[in-house]
Design a protein around this motif. Structure first.
Motif, mmCIF file in Angstrom:
data_model
loop_
_atom_site.group_PDB
_atom_site.id
_atom_site.type_symbol
_atom_site.label_atom_id
_atom_site.label_comp_id
_atom_site.label_asym_id
_atom_site.label_seq_id
_atom_site.Cartn_x
_atom_site.Cartn_y
_atom_site.Cartn_z
ATOM 1 N N ASN A 27 0.760 -1.351 -0.052
ATOM 2 C CA ASN A 27 0.010 -0.065 0.093
ATOM 3 C C ASN A 27 0.780 1.309 -0.030
ATOM 4 N N GLY A 28 2.251 1.254 0.250
ATOM 5 C CA GLY A 28 3.068 2.103 0.135
ATOM 6 C C GLY A 28 2.721 3.131 1.423
ATOM 7 N N LEU A 29 3.149 4.441 1.161
ATOM 8 C CA LEU A 29 2.954 5.505 2.096
ATOM 9 C C LEU A 29 1.713 6.077 2.354
ATOM 10 N N SER A 30 0.943 5.650 3.462
ATOM 11 C CA SER A 30 -0.094 6.162 3.853
ATOM 12 C C SER A 30 0.087 7.343 4.929
ATOM 13 N N GLU A 31 -0.827 7.929 5.436
ATOM 14 C CA GLU A 31 -0.920 8.996 6.443
ATOM 15 C C GLU A 31 -0.295 8.362 7.556
ATOM 16 N N GLY A 32 -0.983 6.951 7.945
ATOM 17 C CA GLY A 32 -0.799 6.161 9.035
ATOM 18 C C GLY A 32 0.606 5.950 9.260
ATOM 19 N N VAL A 33 1.149 5.326 7.950
ATOM 20 C CA VAL A 33 2.483 4.979 7.930
ATOM 21 C C VAL A 33 3.490 6.176 8.366
ATOM 22 N N LEU A 34 3.167 7.294 7.797
ATOM 23 C CA LEU A 34 3.873 8.543 8.130
ATOM 24 C C LEU A 34 3.959 8.940 9.370
ATOM 25 N N ALA A 35 2.723 8.956 10.086
ATOM 26 C CA ALA A 35 2.399 9.185 11.407
ATOM 27 C C ALA A 35 3.250 8.308 12.318
ATOM 28 N N GLU A 36 3.322 6.938 12.169
ATOM 29 C CA GLU A 36 3.963 6.201 12.988
ATOM 30 C C GLU A 36 5.546 6.236 12.655
ATOM 31 N N LEU A 37 5.954 6.745 11.393
ATOM 32 C CA LEU A 37 7.228 6.967 11.499
ATOM 33 C C LEU A 37 7.682 8.231 12.078
ATOM 34 N N GLU A 38 6.796 9.022 11.936
ATOM 35 C CA GLU A 38 7.411 10.549 12.771
ATOM 36 C C GLU A 38 7.128 10.189 14.436
#
Length: 116
Positions: A27-38
């Protein structure tokens, strides 16, 4: 900001024992992935991520996007795993992988962490 070879070596040593805290799949980069990464970078400073993509080129492209979006430094990639570092001067010493590791090393990693 670029990491020196000594810093990368120290961070690779710490990162060897870490488990991935962020996993990215088809699914690639989603808002959830970016939030968790942050959140993970803010808490831990040094994190391991898993890129569950079959194609090497797709992993490289996605990793470049992750690094750019997170303003982190790429320490190492091996296969589907990547090690990212982003300094946090206000990191919780109980959560930061860098600060926790430095307590067990004579001389500490503090002097290896890049100054802002």
């Amino acid at each position: 900001m670029s990491l020196s070879q000594a810093q990368k070596k120290a961070f690779r040593s710490i990162g060897h024992h870490l488990n991935p805290v962020v996993m990215v799949a088809e699914n690639g980069l989603s808002e959830g992935v970016l939030a968790e990464l942050e959140r993970a970078l803010a808490d831990h400073e040094l994190i391991k991520i898993k890129l569950a993509l079959a194609e090497r080129d797709d992993r490289a492209t996605l990793l470049a996007e992750l690094v750019a979006a997170s303003r982190a430094e790429l320490v190492q990639t091996i296969g589907k795993m990547a090690l990212l570092y982003r300094a946090n001067p206000k990191a919780n010493p109980k959560l930061s992988n860098v600060q926790r590791a430095s307590r067990g090393i004579t001389g500490g990693i503090e002097r290896l962490a890049p100054s802002a």
